[in-house]
Every structure is written in structure tokens, then in C-alpha cells.
Design a protein around this motif. Structure first.
Motif, PDB file in Angstrom:
ATOM      1  N   ASP A 133     -34.367 -20.595  53.094  1.00  0.00           N
ATOM      2  CA  ASP A 133     -33.677 -20.465  51.805  1.00  0.00           C
ATOM      3  C   ASP A 133     -32.990 -19.095  51.690  1.00  0.00           C
ATOM      4  O   ASP A 133     -33.235 -18.330  50.757  1.00  0.00           O
ATOM      5  N   SER A 159     -21.235 -12.535  47.088  1.00  0.00           N
ATOM      6  CA  SER A 159     -21.884 -13.821  46.815  1.00  0.00           C
ATOM      7  C   SER A 159     -22.221 -14.522  48.116  1.00  0.00           C
ATOM      8  O   SER A 159     -21.631 -14.240  49.167  1.00  0.00           O
ATOM      9  N   SER A 179     -23.315 -18.662  49.140  1.00  0.00           N
ATOM     10  CA  SER A 179     -23.697 -20.040  48.806  1.00  0.00           C
ATOM     11  C   SER A 179     -23.105 -20.970  49.837  1.00  0.00           C
ATOM     12  O   SER A 179     -22.009 -20.736  50.355  1.00  0.00           O
ATOM     13  N   ASN A 180     -23.869 -22.023  50.156  1.00  0.00           N
ATOM     14  CA  ASN A 180     -23.435 -23.017  51.148  1.00  0.00           C
ATOM     15  C   ASN A 180     -23.052 -22.358  52.470  1.00  0.00           C
ATOM     16  O   ASN A 180     -22.037 -22.701  53.091  1.00  0.00           O
ATOM     17  N   ASN A 181     -23.884 -21.388  52.871  1.00  0.00           N
ATOM     18  CA  ASN A 181     -23.704 -20.662  54.130  1.00  0.00           C
ATOM     19  C   ASN A 181     -22.343 -19.928  54.200  1.00  0.00           C
ATOM     20  O   ASN A 181     -21.793 -19.692  55.278  1.00  0.00           O
ATOM     21  N   GLN A 182     -21.807 -19.576  53.030  1.00  0.00           N
ATOM     22  CA  GLN A 182     -20.541 -18.842  52.970  1.00  0.00           C
ATOM     23  C   GLN A 182     -20.778 -17.511  52.265  1.00  0.00           C
ATOM     24  O   GLN A 182     -21.143 -17.468  51.106  1.00  0.00           O
ATOM     25  N   ILE A 212     -22.944 -18.871  59.633  1.00  0.00           N
ATOM     26  CA  ILE A 212     -22.452 -18.286  58.385  1.00  0.00           C
ATOM     27  C   ILE A 212     -20.949 -18.026  58.506  1.00  0.00           C
ATOM     28  O   ILE A 212     -20.482 -17.456  59.497  1.00  0.00           O
ATOM     29  N   ASP A 215     -30.699 -16.159  50.838  1.00  0.00           N
ATOM     30  CA  ASP A 215     -29.891 -15.882  49.653  1.00  0.00           C
ATOM     31  C   ASP A 215     -29.269 -14.489  49.771  1.00  0.00           C
ATOM     32  O   ASP A 215     -29.517 -13.754  50.726  1.00  0.00           O
ATOM     33  N   SER A 228     -24.389 -14.490  61.960  1.00  0.00           N
ATOM     34  CA  SER A 228     -25.000 -15.805  62.219  1.00  0.00           C
ATOM     35  C   SER A 228     -26.146 -15.673  63.208  1.00  0.00           C
ATOM     36  O   SER A 228     -27.212 -16.307  63.045  1.00  0.00           O
TER      37      SER A 228
END
Length: 540
Positions: free
Chosen positions: A423, A458, A460-463, A500, A425, A493
Motif C-alpha cells: 500500500d 501526489s 495515486s495509481n502508481n503515478q 511507477i 503512498d 520503480s
């Protein structure tokens, strides 16, 4: 019949020939000592007196009452040459008589002695326009000329003349005439014509004549025709198509202050007033050239000749030499493009936009230099290069006894080997970001210098989004290049063991991170260690 000023006031003696003392002295001495050559080459830019000197010389060598090498302009020979009634002084234009047949015809005529004067003189203007075969035909005559013959060749492009011709001539290079000499001569002429004119107007004309007296007198002639008894500065600007210097100062101030709309409005004002935009480019180049000289010379007054030099000095103080040089490069490029394009206005607008953005495009070395200067801590930090045994010290306050340097890590990869990130973040990435930056530094130090100015924004969604402030536009552009972006994604990554994608944004946005606290002394030291490597930094 009206006669143009440059013809009416053509010099009639060597003394009246402006700015060529080094040439007139030599020619007068040759005439006094009867040491006259058979072939001369007068070279130099247009309007500097080449043809005038040739005509004076033709009279001086034939004068019956020469004084100190000067023609008297009163004797029978001088009068005939002045009135162009003699067949023994011939002025030939090589631009229209450049064929080999023209030179063969000339060779047939020069063998005959002069009819009623001492020397036969042939003045060949723009001699570089002769064809190769014509030069070859002329060569034999130059090599073994008759005793009564003198050739005077005049050209603006001596580099186009064959060496075989050059080697057989005495060469004299005419200089551009100083603006002060041009102004003084025009003051004398306007005085004789009873025309009221400010010196400011004459200085404007002189600056735009490029050292050519003929060009200056042609411009003056134009101004006199426009306003007859009094020439106003504003009239001269309108007539000559020159932008007012006040507008140029305002435009350049707007460019320096990044007021793009105001700078473009100034361009529109100049364009609407009917000014020649190609002329405007030249005026801007000349303006920045003056700023460059003032910025780099201790005595600019000896190099540039301008009336409002104090105003230039004030403007130059606001600019760096790098800004001035880059602006000159942009304008010179615009001038070159404008020669072959009908879109000079568009080219100028692009040039202005580029100049407004100059300071955003500082080189990477300059950015790193500023970075280093900004991170000097208010403690004693010794940076030691063990290979070269070089030490640099900066002391501001008394050092603490306790060291805050972080323990040395021999291998970052080993430290995190086997660690998994479930997870993932933004907070987790932020906690490990310093280590990731060190990985990037190991791979490519220049990329490290670029990416360290970005802020994690930020995830999110591996971005992952990394944001740059407006002042780091250069860094944003460089790090966004395909090879740099790919290497960043590969390192991140691999570190977090997931694929990523990294996006780099530019501009002020609201960060998902809390506001960073003001850096403490310990933070500053840590950044020095991160940048230079802890193995060469010692804290005392």
C-alpha cells in the motif's frame, strides 16, 4: 540644377579628406619627393573617401603649382581634371565594364602618352567586379606599365581581388570615419547653408551612417528637403525610419522586467508609426552593443560615441553581462532570419519573447553555483577533497562540539534489500526520498542536481507527480527529456519494487504535503552532505 550635398561638398584637397590622415600623409610625401608608384589599391567601406582620394591624387600628380603635395585646383591641369574635360584622367566603373574585352580595349589606350598633362591616370572603381579573364588581361599592364601611367584601383571587397594583382599595388586601407568628424563636417555645411539644426540631430545621422560620410550627407540632404530652414529631432526620426531612443529604452526595460505585453505594445507602436522593423532590429543590436561595452569596459567613452551615455550606464547596471550577450545572440539571429523572410514582425515578436525568458534559461552550471552559494551553513564546514588535498573553509559562528553528520552508508541497496512496500503512498515515498535521491546521484550526478529541486506532490495509481516552482523552469525542461525521465522511473520503480510512472509539473500548486518547516542549521548541513557526499565533508 540642384547638386546632391555629397557631390557639392566632395573634398578637393587631402586636407579636406576626413579621417584618413595615415593615407593622405603618405600620398603627399610621395608627391613631394616624386616617389610615385604605378599602381595603387584603395580599399575600405563605402563612403569613406576612396574615389575622392583618387581624384585628388590625380590632380596632385599633375598640378603645375603643387604646395606640400596638395593640388592647387587653380592651374590649367587641375581645372581640366576638375571639369572632367581631359581625356588623360579616366574613371571607369568595373561593375559595368567587367569583361575581358573592356580591359583589352583599355590596354590599347594606355600605351599612348598623355596629351597635355604629366601623368595618365586610370581610376577603376569596384575593381573586384572584374572577371578572372579581365584580371588576367590587366595583370600584364600592371606588371610592366608605361612610365606615364598610374592605375588607382578602388574596392569595398579586397578579399575578392587575386593575389597576383594585390602584390603589384601599393595598398591603402580606408578607415570608417569617426562620428565626431562627421558631425563637425555637417555642422560646417549646415552653417554655410544657413540651416538651423541641433547637434542631437546631426549625431543621430552620424550614428546611422556607419562611418560613411557620403551616407551621412545623403541623409542630411533628405532632412533638409523635408524641413528646409530648421531640422527637428522628431522630424529626423520620422523621415529616417529610426525608432526614438526613449522607446528603445522603455522596450528593453520591459523585456528585462519580464513585462512581455508592454514590450509587445512598444513594438506595435513602432510598427504602426511606419518605422522599418528591419531597421529596428539593427537599432536594438546597436543598443545592446552599447550596453555590452559599458558593462565590460572601464572607459566605454573611448569605444562608443553616444550622447546619452549616462542613461545607458543606468540601464546597464540593472543587467548581467550574460543577459546582454544572450540578447545580442537572439537579435543577431533575428536579423539573419529577417533578411530572407517577409515576416519580420513575427520574427521580432519571437525574439522579444525569447529575451523575456532568458533568465529562466540559465545554464545548469550557473544553477549549481547559485545552489552551492545558497547552502553555505552558518557554522564551520570543511569540505575536503582527499585526492587533491584541497580544503575550503567558511566560518561565520563558533562550531559546536557535537557532530550532526549522518552515519556513513557503504551500500544503500544492501540496507533496504528485501524490504517490501505494501500500500505504497506519498508519505512512504517522502520518508525514503533522500535515499532515492542518493541512488540517482550515484547513477547520474547532473540528473540529481535537476531532480532535487522538485517537490513530491501526489501519488495515486502508481503515478508519482513531482512539481517544480516557476523559477526552476530550466530544471523542469531538462528533467523532462526522455532519457532523464526514463532513468528516474527506472530507479524509483526498482527501489520500491513496483512499476511507477513519474510526471513532472511546473507552476504553483497546492501540495499534498504539509508546509515544510523552515530549515534549521542541521538541515542545511544535511543538504551540503547530500550534495557533495558525506565521505568528503567533515563537520567541526
Amino acid at each position: 540644377m540642384y547638386q546632391a550635398l555629397y557631390r557639392r561638398y566632395r573634398p578637393k584637397t587631402f586636407h579636406e579628406l576626413l579621417g584618413q590622415h595615415h593615407i593622405t600623409t603618405t600620398l603627399k610625401n610621395q608627391i613631394k619627393n616624386e616617389n610615385i608608384g604605378h599602381a595603387y589599391l584603395f580599399s575600405g567601406t563605402r563612403g569613406t573617401g576612396k574615389t575622392s582620394a583618387a581624384k585628388i591624387f590625380s590632380r596632385a600628380v599633375n598640378c603645375l603649382d603643387s604646395q606640400d603635395g596638395e593640388p592647387c585646383n587653380k592651374c590649367k591641369n587641375c581645372v581640366e581634371i576638375l571639369k572632367e574635360t581631359t581625356v588623360d584622367v579616366v574613371e571607369m566603373d568595373a561593375a559595368s565594364n567587367n569583361k575581358v574585352d573592356d580591359i583589352r580595349e583599355l590596354r590599347e589606350k594606355v600605351i599612348y602618352p598623355p596629351t597635355n598633362i604629366k601623368k595618365k591616370v586610370y581610376i577603376i572603381d569596384e575593381v573586384h567586379m572584374l572577371s578572372n579573364s579581365a584580371f588576367n588581361a590587366l595583370l600584364k599592364t600592371l606588371e610592366e606599365p608605361p612610365k606615364h601611367l598610374i592605375f588607382i584601383l578602388a574596392t569595398t571587397e579586397p578579399e575578392k581581388i587575386p593575389q597576383t594583382i594585390l602584390s603589384r599595388c601599393q595598398r591603402f586601407d580606408f578607415k570608417r570615419i569617426q562620428s565626431t568628424d562627421i558631425v563637425e563636417n555637417m555642422e560646417k555645411i549646415t552653417g554655410e547653408l544657413a540651416i538651423e539644426v541641433d547637434r542631437e540631430v546631426l549625431s543621430l545621422i552620424a550614428r546611422n551612417s556607419d562611418g560613411a560620410m557620403r551616407d551621412a550627407l545623403s541623409l542630411l540632404d533628405q532632412c533638409i528637403s523635408f524641413s528646409e530652414n530648421k531640422i527637428e529631432y522628431s522630424d529626423a526620426l520620422d523621415l529616417l525610419g529610426i525608432a526614438n531612443t526613449d522607446i528603445l529604452f522603455t522596450m528593453i526595460d520591459n523585456i528585462k522586467d519580464k513585462k512581455l505585453e508592454d514590450a509587445l505594445d512598444s513594438l506595435e507602436t513602432i510598427n504602426q508609426s511606419g518605422k522599418d522593423l528591419n531597421r529596428l532590429v539593427k537599432d536594438l543590436i546597436s543598443h545592446f552593443r552599447n550596453l555590452m561595452i559599458i558593462k565590460s569596459s572601464k572607459n566605454p567613452e573611448t569605444i562608443i560615441d553616444i550622447d546619452n551615455i549616462e542613461k545607458f550606464k543606468t540601464q546597464a547596471e540593472k543587467m548581467s553581462i550574460e543577459f546582454i550577450l544572450k540578447s545580442l545572440n537572439i537579435l543577431i539571429d533575428a536579423e539573419n532570419k529577417g533578411r530572407w523572410s517577409g515576416e519580420i514582425r513575427l520574427i521580432l515578436e519571437i525574439a522579444i519573447i525569447k529575451m523575456v525568458d532568458i533568465e529562466e534559461e540559465l545554464s545548469l552550471l550557473e544553477r549549481i553555483k547559485r545552489l552551492e552559494e545558497g547552502f553555505v551553513p552558518r557554522k564551520e564546514v570543511k569540505i575536503e577533497n582527499t585526492r587533491e588535498n584541497l580544503q575550503t573553509e567558511s566560518v561565520v559562528e563558533k562550531p559546536r562540539e557535537k557532530s550532526v553528520a549522518t552515519p556513513k552508508k557503504e551500500n544503500i541497496k544492501e540496507e533496504h534489500e528485501g524490504e517490501s512496500f505494501i500500500d505504497l503512498d506519498l508519505e512512504t515515498i517522502s520518508n525514503h526520498w533522500d535515499i532515492v535521491l542518493k541512488e540517482i546521484k550515484v547513477k547520474k550526478v547532473s540528473l540529481y542536481a535537476l531532480i532535487r529541486e522538485g517537490k513530491l506532490n501526489s501519488f495515486s495509481n502508481n503515478q508519482l507527480e513531482i512539481n517544480y516552482d516557476e523559477e526552476f523552469g530550466f530544471h523542469h525542461g531538462a528533467v523532462n527529456k526522455e532519457d532523464n525521465k526514463q532513468l528516474v522511473e527506472e530507479i524509483i520503480s526498482k527501489y520500491f519494487n513496483i512499476d511507477i510512472v513519474v510526471d513532472f509539473s511546473l507552476g504553483s500548486i497546492i501540495s499534498n504535503k504539509s508546509k515544510e518547516k523552515e530549515k534549521t542549521d542541521e538541515d542545511a548541513i544535511k543538504e551540503v552532505i547530500d550534495f557533495f557526499g558525506e565521505d568528503i565533508v567533515e563537520i567541526e
